[in-house]
Design a protein around this motif. Structure first.
Motif, PDB file in Angstrom:
ATOM      1  N   LEU A 122      -4.571  -7.314  -3.740  1.00  0.00           N
ATOM      2  CA  LEU A 122      -4.710  -5.956  -3.227  1.00  0.00           C
ATOM      3  C   LEU A 122      -4.796  -5.016  -4.424  1.00  0.00           C
ATOM      4  O   LEU A 122      -3.971  -5.090  -5.336  1.00  0.00           O
ATOM      5  CB  LEU A 122      -3.498  -5.593  -2.361  1.00  0.00           C
ATOM      6  CG  LEU A 122      -3.470  -4.191  -1.755  1.00  0.00           C
ATOM      7  CD1 LEU A 122      -4.605  -4.022  -0.749  1.00  0.00           C
ATOM      8  CD2 LEU A 122      -2.119  -3.934  -1.084  1.00  0.00           C
ATOM      9  N   SER A 123      -5.800  -4.180  -4.437  1.00  0.00           N
ATOM     10  CA  SER A 123      -5.991  -3.276  -5.572  1.00  0.00           C
ATOM     11  C   SER A 123      -6.058  -1.827  -5.114  1.00  0.00           C
ATOM     12  O   SER A 123      -6.405  -1.539  -3.965  1.00  0.00           O
ATOM     13  CB  SER A 123      -7.267  -3.633  -6.334  1.00  0.00           C
ATOM     14  OG  SER A 123      -8.400  -3.528  -5.482  1.00  0.00           O
ATOM     15  N   PRO A 135      -5.437  -4.083  -9.748  1.00  0.00           N
ATOM     16  CA  PRO A 135      -4.504  -4.861  -8.939  1.00  0.00           C
ATOM     17  C   PRO A 135      -3.108  -4.239  -8.915  1.00  0.00           C
ATOM     18  O   PRO A 135      -2.609  -3.772  -9.947  1.00  0.00           O
ATOM     19  CB  PRO A 135      -4.487  -6.226  -9.644  1.00  0.00           C
ATOM     20  CG  PRO A 135      -5.829  -6.308 -10.308  1.00  0.00           C
ATOM     21  CD  PRO A 135      -6.097  -4.899 -10.782  1.00  0.00           C
ATOM     22  N   ILE A 136      -2.503  -4.215  -7.732  1.00  0.00           N
ATOM     23  CA  ILE A 136      -1.146  -3.686  -7.587  1.00  0.00           C
ATOM     24  C   ILE A 136      -0.167  -4.764  -8.041  1.00  0.00           C
ATOM     25  O   ILE A 136      -0.194  -5.888  -7.552  1.00  0.00           O
ATOM     26  CB  ILE A 136      -0.883  -3.287  -6.127  1.00  0.00           C
ATOM     27  CG1 ILE A 136      -1.838  -2.154  -5.719  1.00  0.00           C
ATOM     28  CG2 ILE A 136       0.566  -2.877  -5.931  1.00  0.00           C
ATOM     29  CD1 ILE A 136      -1.826  -1.845  -4.237  1.00  0.00           C
ATOM     30  N   GLY A 137       0.693  -4.430  -8.996  1.00  0.00           N
ATOM     31  CA  GLY A 137       1.599  -5.405  -9.587  1.00  0.00           C
ATOM     32  C   GLY A 137       3.064  -5.208  -9.233  1.00  0.00           C
ATOM     33  O   GLY A 137       3.412  -4.486  -8.284  1.00  0.00           O
ATOM     34  N   THR A 141      10.310  -2.626  -6.939  1.00  0.00           N
ATOM     35  CA  THR A 141      11.726  -2.307  -7.138  1.00  0.00           C
ATOM     36  C   THR A 141      12.333  -1.754  -5.857  1.00  0.00           C
ATOM     37  O   THR A 141      11.626  -1.248  -4.977  1.00  0.00           O
ATOM     38  CB  THR A 141      11.912  -1.284  -8.264  1.00  0.00           C
ATOM     39  OG1 THR A 141      11.353  -0.027  -7.850  1.00  0.00           O
ATOM     40  CG2 THR A 141      11.237  -1.758  -9.555  1.00  0.00           C
ATOM     41  N   GLU A 142      13.662  -1.831  -5.751  1.00  0.00           N
ATOM     42  CA  GLU A 142      14.357  -1.286  -4.585  1.00  0.00           C
ATOM     43  C   GLU A 142      14.140   0.225  -4.515  1.00  0.00           C
ATOM     44  O   GLU A 142      14.001   0.795  -3.431  1.00  0.00           O
ATOM     45  CB  GLU A 142      15.860  -1.603  -4.660  1.00  0.00           C
ATOM     46  CG  GLU A 142      16.189  -3.083  -4.638  1.00  0.00           C
ATOM     47  CD  GLU A 142      15.700  -3.781  -3.376  1.00  0.00           C
ATOM     48  OE1 GLU A 142      15.785  -3.182  -2.287  1.00  0.00           O
ATOM     49  OE2 GLU A 142      15.212  -4.923  -3.477  1.00  0.00           O
ATOM     50  N   MET A 192       0.834  -1.197   0.000  1.00  0.00           N
ATOM     51  CA  MET A 192       0.000   0.000   0.000  1.00  0.00           C
ATOM     52  C   MET A 192       0.874   1.255   0.000  1.00  0.00           C
ATOM     53  O   MET A 192       0.631   2.202  -0.751  1.00  0.00           O
ATOM     54  CB  MET A 192      -0.950  -0.017   1.204  1.00  0.00           C
ATOM     55  CG  MET A 192      -1.915  -1.197   1.200  1.00  0.00           C
ATOM     56  SD  MET A 192      -2.923  -1.340   2.705  1.00  0.00           S
ATOM     57  CE  MET A 192      -4.212  -0.132   2.367  1.00  0.00           C
ATOM     58  N   PHE A 193       1.912   1.251   0.839  1.00  0.00           N
ATOM     59  CA  PHE A 193       2.855   2.370   0.843  1.00  0.00           C
ATOM     60  C   PHE A 193       3.570   2.474  -0.500  1.00  0.00           C
ATOM     61  O   PHE A 193       3.742   3.572  -1.043  1.00  0.00           O
ATOM     62  CB  PHE A 193       3.888   2.182   1.960  1.00  0.00           C
ATOM     63  CG  PHE A 193       3.402   2.571   3.327  1.00  0.00           C
ATOM     64  CD1 PHE A 193       3.429   3.893   3.741  1.00  0.00           C
ATOM     65  CD2 PHE A 193       2.932   1.610   4.210  1.00  0.00           C
ATOM     66  CE1 PHE A 193       2.987   4.259   5.006  1.00  0.00           C
ATOM     67  CE2 PHE A 193       2.486   1.958   5.476  1.00  0.00           C
ATOM     68  CZ  PHE A 193       2.513   3.289   5.871  1.00  0.00           C
TER      69      PHE A 193
END
Length: 219
Positions: free
Chosen positions: A78-79, A84-86, A91-92, A38-39
Motif C-alpha cells: 500500500l503506497s 510505500p507506507i512503512g 506506533t501506538e 490508510m488512516f
C-alpha cells in the motif's frame, strides 16, 4: 473481465484482522487492503493535533494525497503518493492519532472514496472497521472478528516483545479499551458488525482455526 471480488474483515484493534486478511488474500491470490494503514498514514502525515484543524485545512492536505495498491497477500504494498507506507505508522501513538482523525467526516469521506476506487479496479480482501457496513456494503463475503480486551492486549504484548520493543501490559489494556470505546461510540461509522457479516470470536481460537473458519466460507 468479471466484477472484482471483495471480501471484508472488520473488527476492533488487536484482534488479528491483518494476519487473517493477508493469509486469506494469499489463499485467493488477490491483494490485501489494510485500510487501517490508510488512516494511520494520513494521521502520521498530518501530525498530532490535526483533528482540531478546520475542515478546509484538512481537505487541502487530503487533496494532495493519493493511494495505490499492488502485490498479493502478505506481499501487497500500500503506497501513499507513490511511496510505500512503512513501519513509521505502526506506533501506538500514531494508532491513537488515527482513531482521533477517524471521527472526522472529511477524513472518512475521502478514504471511503479512495477505498472504493481501489475496489473497483481489483479484487481484494479489505480489512478495517467499517468495510462491510459502509465502504463495501454489497461485498459477497463479510466477516467480523472479535476477542476480549485481555486477549487482544496479551497478543499485542507478545507481538511487541517478539519485535524487541518494550511494552507495559496494563497500559496496552487501557489503550485498547479506550480505542474500543472511541471506535464503537463515534457518531460517524461506528465499529459494528454488518447485519449480514459472519462474526467469529477468536478469544479461544488459534490462528489456524480462525483462518480455516474464514476460508471455508469463501467459495
Amino acid at each position: 473481465m468479471g466484477k472484482p471480488l471483495i471480501v471484508t474483515i472488520d473488527g476492533p484493534a488487536g484482534v488479528g484482522k491483518s494476519t487473517m486478511a493477508k493469509q486469506l488474500a494469499r489463499h485467493l491470490s488477490i491483494p490485501y487492503l489494510d485500510t487501517g494503514a490508510m488512516f494511520r498514514a494520513i494521521a502520521w502525515k498530518l501530525g498530532e493535533g490535526a483533528w482540531d484543524w478546520d475542515e478546509a485545512r484538512i481537505q487541502a492536505e487530503l487533496d494532495d494525497m493519493d493511494f495505490g495498491l499492488s502485490g498479493v497477500g502478505e506481499d501487497s504494498v500500500l503506497s501513499m503518493n507513490s511511496t510505500p507506507i512503512g513501519n513509521e505508522v505502526r506506533t501506538e501513538q500514531v494508532g491513537m492519532w488515527a482513531s482521533n482523525i477517524a471521527t472526522l467526516p472529511v477524513i472518512r469521506t475521502f478514504l471511503k472514496t479512495a477505498q472504493q476506487g481501489l475496489g473497483n479496479q481489483v479484487s481484494l480482501v479489505a480489512e478495517g472497521r467499517d468495510m462491510g457496513t459502509v465502504v463495501f456494503p454489497n461485498a459477497p463475503y463479510k466477516f467480523f472478528l472479535d476477542a476480549s480486551v485481555d486477549e487482544r492486549a496479551n497478543r499485542r504484548f507478545k507481538q511487541l516483545s517478539d519485535m524487541g520493543k518494550p511494552a507495559d501490559l496494563n497500559e496496552l489494556k487501557e489503550l485498547i479499551a479506550k480505542r474500543d470505546h472511541q471506535d464503537r461510540n463515534r457518531s460517524v461509522a461506528p465499529l459494528m458488525a454488518a447485519d449480514d457479516a459472519i462474526t467469529i470470536d477468536t478469544t479461544e481460537m488459534n490462528k489456524a482455526q480462525v483462518f480455516t473458519a474464514l476460508k471455508d466460507r469463501v467459495a
